[in-house]
Each structure stands twice: as C-alpha cells, then as structure tokens.
Scaffold this active site. Structure first.
Site, PDB file in Angstrom:
ATOM      1  N   ASN A  12      -2.682  -6.053 -28.524  1.00 36.72           N
ATOM      2  CA  ASN A  12      -3.440  -7.317 -28.880  1.00 36.72           C
ATOM      3  C   ASN A  12      -2.459  -8.397 -29.339  1.00 36.72           C
ATOM      4  O   ASN A  12      -1.699  -8.249 -29.898  1.00 36.72           O
ATOM      5  CB  ASN A  12      -4.463  -7.178 -30.132  1.00 36.72           C
ATOM      6  CG  ASN A  12      -5.420  -6.131 -29.764  1.00 36.72           C
ATOM      7  OD1 ASN A  12      -5.935  -5.997 -28.660  1.00 36.72           O
ATOM      8  ND2 ASN A  12      -5.930  -5.618 -30.989  1.00 36.72           N
ATOM      9  N   ASP A  14      -2.642 -11.205 -31.776  1.00 34.75           N
ATOM     10  CA  ASP A  14      -3.333 -11.554 -32.985  1.00 34.75           C
ATOM     11  C   ASP A  14      -3.126 -12.907 -33.267  1.00 34.75           C
ATOM     12  O   ASP A  14      -2.221 -13.752 -33.187  1.00 34.75           O
ATOM     13  CB  ASP A  14      -2.627 -10.856 -34.178  1.00 34.75           C
ATOM     14  CG  ASP A  14      -2.580  -9.206 -34.036  1.00 34.75           C
ATOM     15  OD1 ASP A  14      -3.195  -8.703 -33.452  1.00 34.75           O
ATOM     16  OD2 ASP A  14      -1.968  -8.452 -34.856  1.00 34.75           O
ATOM     17  N   GLU A 144      -8.516   2.125 -30.852  1.00 40.31           N
ATOM     18  CA  GLU A 144      -8.743   0.896 -30.083  1.00 40.31           C
ATOM     19  C   GLU A 144      -9.015   1.155 -28.575  1.00 40.31           C
ATOM     20  O   GLU A 144      -8.843   0.259 -27.850  1.00 40.31           O
ATOM     21  CB  GLU A 144      -7.912  -0.069 -30.469  1.00 40.31           C
ATOM     22  CG  GLU A 144      -8.173  -0.700 -31.956  1.00 40.31           C
ATOM     23  CD  GLU A 144      -7.291  -1.788 -32.413  1.00 40.31           C
ATOM     24  OE1 GLU A 144      -5.917  -1.921 -31.644  1.00 40.31           O
ATOM     25  OE2 GLU A 144      -7.372  -2.440 -33.349  1.00 40.31           O
ATOM     26  N   LEU A 227      -3.089   5.872 -48.992  1.00 37.19           N
ATOM     27  CA  LEU A 227      -3.867   5.552 -50.399  1.00 37.19           C
ATOM     28  C   LEU A 227      -3.351   4.031 -50.406  1.00 37.19           C
ATOM     29  O   LEU A 227      -3.389   3.580 -51.690  1.00 37.19           O
ATOM     30  CB  LEU A 227      -3.657   6.368 -51.516  1.00 37.19           C
ATOM     31  CG  LEU A 227      -4.165   7.690 -51.070  1.00 37.19           C
ATOM     32  CD1 LEU A 227      -3.436   8.615 -51.971  1.00 37.19           C
ATOM     33  CD2 LEU A 227      -5.760   7.805 -51.113  1.00 37.19           C
ATOM     34  N   GLY A 231       0.191   5.131 -52.294  1.00 37.93           N
ATOM     35  CA  GLY A 231       0.912   6.229 -51.655  1.00 37.93           C
ATOM     36  C   GLY A 231       0.391   6.692 -50.648  1.00 37.93           C
ATOM     37  O   GLY A 231      -0.639   6.377 -50.068  1.00 37.93           O
ATOM     38  N   ALA A 255      -0.840  -4.083 -40.266  1.00 33.73           N
ATOM     39  CA  ALA A 255       0.183  -3.379 -39.536  1.00 33.73           C
ATOM     40  C   ALA A 255       0.931  -2.467 -40.657  1.00 33.73           C
ATOM     41  O   ALA A 255       1.672  -1.426 -40.335  1.00 33.73           O
ATOM     42  CB  ALA A 255       1.368  -4.055 -38.656  1.00 33.73           C
ATOM     43  N   ALA A 256       0.766  -2.364 -41.768  1.00 31.63           N
ATOM     44  CA  ALA A 256       1.155  -1.272 -42.730  1.00 31.63           C
ATOM     45  C   ALA A 256       1.018  -0.122 -42.428  1.00 31.63           C
ATOM     46  O   ALA A 256       1.869   1.002 -42.492  1.00 31.63           O
ATOM     47  CB  ALA A 256       0.759  -1.503 -44.289  1.00 31.63           C
ATOM     48  N   GLY A 257      -0.225   0.342 -42.122  1.00 32.57           N
ATOM     49  CA  GLY A 257      -0.849   1.508 -41.652  1.00 32.57           C
ATOM     50  C   GLY A 257      -0.036   1.921 -40.233  1.00 32.57           C
ATOM     51  O   GLY A 257       0.376   3.290 -40.236  1.00 32.57           O
ATOM     52  N   ASP A 258       0.035   0.945 -39.560  1.00 33.31           N
ATOM     53  CA  ASP A 258       0.800   1.505 -38.093  1.00 33.31           C
ATOM     54  C   ASP A 258       2.262   1.646 -38.487  1.00 33.31           C
ATOM     55  O   ASP A 258       2.691   2.512 -37.824  1.00 33.31           O
ATOM     56  CB  ASP A 258       0.551   0.287 -37.112  1.00 33.31           C
ATOM     57  CG  ASP A 258      -0.778   0.069 -36.890  1.00 33.31           C
ATOM     58  OD1 ASP A 258      -1.604   0.735 -36.842  1.00 33.31           O
ATOM     59  OD2 ASP A 258      -1.090  -1.250 -36.666  1.00 33.31           O
ATOM     60  N   GLY A 293       2.235 -11.255 -40.367  1.00 28.75           N
ATOM     61  CA  GLY A 293       2.069 -10.843 -39.057  1.00 28.75           C
ATOM     62  C   GLY A 293       2.181  -9.252 -38.766  1.00 28.75           C
ATOM     63  O   GLY A 293       2.693  -8.424 -39.879  1.00 28.75           O
ATOM     64  N   SER A 297       6.611  -8.167 -39.094  1.00 29.64           N
ATOM     65  CA  SER A 297       6.504  -7.619 -40.454  1.00 29.64           C
ATOM     66  C   SER A 297       7.310  -6.239 -40.565  1.00 29.64           C
ATOM     67  O   SER A 297       7.652  -5.552 -41.512  1.00 29.64           O
ATOM     68  CB  SER A 297       5.182  -7.639 -40.993  1.00 29.64           C
ATOM     69  OG  SER A 297       4.392  -6.239 -40.523  1.00 29.64           O
TER      70      SER A 297
HETATM   71  O1  RIB Z   1      -3.585  -2.379 -37.229  1.00 28.98           O
HETATM   72  C1  RIB Z   1      -3.284  -3.716 -37.103  1.00 28.98           C
HETATM   73  C2  RIB Z   1      -3.688  -4.227 -35.864  1.00 28.98           C
HETATM   74  O2  RIB Z   1      -5.290  -4.033 -35.898  1.00 28.98           O
HETATM   75  C3  RIB Z   1      -3.432  -5.674 -35.591  1.00 28.98           C
HETATM   76  O3  RIB Z   1      -2.180  -5.890 -35.333  1.00 28.98           O
HETATM   77  C4  RIB Z   1      -4.926  -5.983 -34.634  1.00 28.98           C
HETATM   78  O4  RIB Z   1      -4.287  -6.366 -33.389  1.00 28.98           O
HETATM   79  C5  RIB Z   1      -5.639  -4.924 -34.693  1.00 28.98           C
HETATM   80  O5  RIB Z   1      -5.533  -4.110 -33.727  1.00 28.98           O
END
Ligand code: RIB
Length: 312
Positions: A12, A14, A144, A227, A231, A255-258, A293, A297
């Site tokens: 995507n 953003d 997604e 979490l 953590g 994007a922290a989880g990613d 971002g 990030s």
């Molecule tokens: O996990 C974050 C992402 O969720 C963003 O970059 C956005 O594009 C959505 O897909």
C-alpha cells in the site's frame, strides 16, 4: 545458496496525517502534518526482513500492484531495502492499494485501506509460488489479501516444508482449517480477542498466558502474542516465554507489528532460539515506534544490534 524467506501479501501507499487526537465518528479534527510513505503489511514485513537480515537471507515479496506511480515506488523501495520483487506483478484492472492513516500524539493510529490490486492476489498465484515456498525456510502471511489466497498460500507453503507465520491483521475471526496450517500465529491484543470470540480490548500481562493457551487450541503450532509496549508472550504447548517491551518515546506505532514479525522470523530462520528471536523482534519494533511512517521507520540490523547492546 542463502537461506530464504518469502512474504505473500499487500503493498500500500500510506497517506499519513498526524493530529493531537483521532477523530470520533462524524468529527473533524485539524491535523498538523501530512506525508506519504510506502506501506502495506506484506511489503512492510518484506522490507523489515530484508533490512533486519542484512543480506544473510534472500527475501522475496509476492504481491500485486497497479500499473501506476505508487506501484513503481513501492517496488523500488523494497528493492532498495534488499528484497527481490520479481514476484510483485502489476495488474491493469486495479490501482495500487492505499491506506489512509491518522496518528495521534501518543503514536496510536487508525487505518482505512482500499486494497485495489491487493485484492487480485489469487490462489493460482500461490500455486505458482510453490517452488519459491519450497526454497524458503519461512513464509509470512497477513490478512490484507483475499482469504482464499491466504488459506491456499498457508497450505502450499506447509506442503512444501516451509514454516508458516500468520499475522492475523486486520483483525477477524478465522476458521480452524486455516489456523491448523499455521506454524506461528502472531496476533496483537485486539486480534487475539477477536480470534477468541471476545469483546475487543486490551490483554493485561497477567492474562497473556491464558490467552496464548486458548489461541493455541484454535490450531496453530505456536503463538506469539504481541502485547505492544508490554512485550511479547510465546507459547507452543510446552515452552512459555515472555520478553518485556523496551521503553521508548512513541511517535508512530504504524508497522511496529510488521517489524516484530519480520524480526522474529529472520532470527529463527538464522537458527537463533526463541528467546533470542523475541528479544531481537522486540528491539526492532521498539526502534520503529520512535519514527514516523511504515517502511521509513523500520531499522537496519546494525541499529537493532546497537540498541540491544545497551539494554539488559
Ligand atoms: O501494518 C501497518 C500497515 O497497515 C500500513 O503500512 C498500512 O498500509 C496498512 O496496511
């Protein structure tokens, strides 16, 4: 040959606005900053895996974009991070996916996505990727992409001997057949609650073990419950591990989880143990929330190693 990791999922562009607080339904708030940034849960995970493995793993992104400038920018960004984008094909029937993101003063966000070309990643595409999955130690998925595609991808990757990791985001209930094809399920608190059929909300630390046990009963081989700043909690039916989050000033949690997922998979693919992988993933995610971002990030491996060298 280098060990490999594949990510099948979304790309995507953003559109990000910062504001003091997120608007309530029907409300307009005045923000103070706007930028675009490469994102999409799949592309973020591929970007993070490439940066965090720093060339030790061959990272491949599989997805769909439109024939447009955003698609070109997203592919170029991933390639610059070190990911192979030959599995990202442009389609004529739809535009590249976009996400509208609002970020508040505490770094929390709300996101609306228009999937566009991401909705065209198909089960046949997953079948075509069989040799790529066979050559990968880990294959990462998110939600997604169309559900049938994710289900087919998980099944094929499992058939081919890869470890499968599913980030069940955006949150939704999933059937047992899909979850039984998952080696590592990585929900955050609200995703975990929805998978368990509970009201949306937070999970306190003292509830993490119970939630992880309940999630494991849904079918995956292991669960990593993310979490947030608290953590992450790992459970695979015999080993239970908790890694405390690192205290940082949060600017934007997008994007922290990613970043966490990619860090965890990269560390495991490199042969590190679960405890070390959790620490690496939490360190990478902590750095990412200090920056704005999605892909901008995501830290490099050297930054994470440096950060962790200063923490217990
Ligand atoms: O996990 C974050 C992402 O969720 C963003 O970059 C956005 O594009 C959505 O897909």
């Amino acid at each position: 040959m280098r060990p490999a990791l594949a990510v099948a999922g979304s790309l995507n562009m953003d559109f990000v606005v910062s504001a003091a607080r997120l608007p309530a339904p029907g409300e307009t708030v005045t923000g103070h900053n706007f930028h675009t940034a490469p994102g999409g849960k799949g592309a973020n995970q591929a970007c993070a895996a490439a940066r965090l493995s720093a060339g030790r793993l061959a990272v491949r992104m599989i997805g769909r974009c439109g024939y447009d400038a955003f698609g070109d920018q997203l592919k170029a960004g991933l390639a610059a991070a070190g990911a192979d984008v030959s599995g990202v094909h442009a389609v004529r029937a739809a535009a590249t996916g976009v996400a509208m993101i609002e970020v508040d003063a505490e770094g929390r966000n709300s996101i609306v996505i228009a999937p566009g070309a991401n909705a065209m990643l198909s089960e046949a595409d997953m079948e075509q990727m069989r040799p790529v999955f066979a050559a990968s130690s880990f294959v990462l998925f998110q939600l997604e992409s169309p559900m049938g595609t994710v289900a087919a991808g998980l099944r094929i990757a499992r058939d081919e001997g890869a470890e499968t990791m599913l980030d069940p985001a955006p949150a939704r209930a999933l059937d047992g057949e899909m979850l039984r094809a998952v080696d590592v399920l990585t929900p955050n608190e609200s995703e975990a609650r929805i998978l368990l059929g509970r009201e949306p909300g937070e999970i306190e630390l003292h509830e993490a073990a119970e939630a992880a046990r309940a999630l494991l009963k849904l079918g995956p081989r292991a669960v990593v419950l993310k979490l947030g700043h608290q953590g992450a909690f790992f459970f695979d039916g015999s080993v239970e591990l908790f890694q405390a989050g690192y205290l940082v000033d949060s600017v934007d949690s997008t994007a922290a989880g990613d970043t966490f997922n990619a860090g965890f998979a990269v560390a495991l693919a490199e042969g590190k143990g679960v405890a070390e992988a959790l620490r690496f993933a939490c360190g990478a995610a902590a750095i990412s929330v200090t920056r704005s971002g999605a892909q901008p990030s995501i830290p490099s491996r050297a930054e994470v190693e440096n950060f962790l060298s200063t923490r217990a």
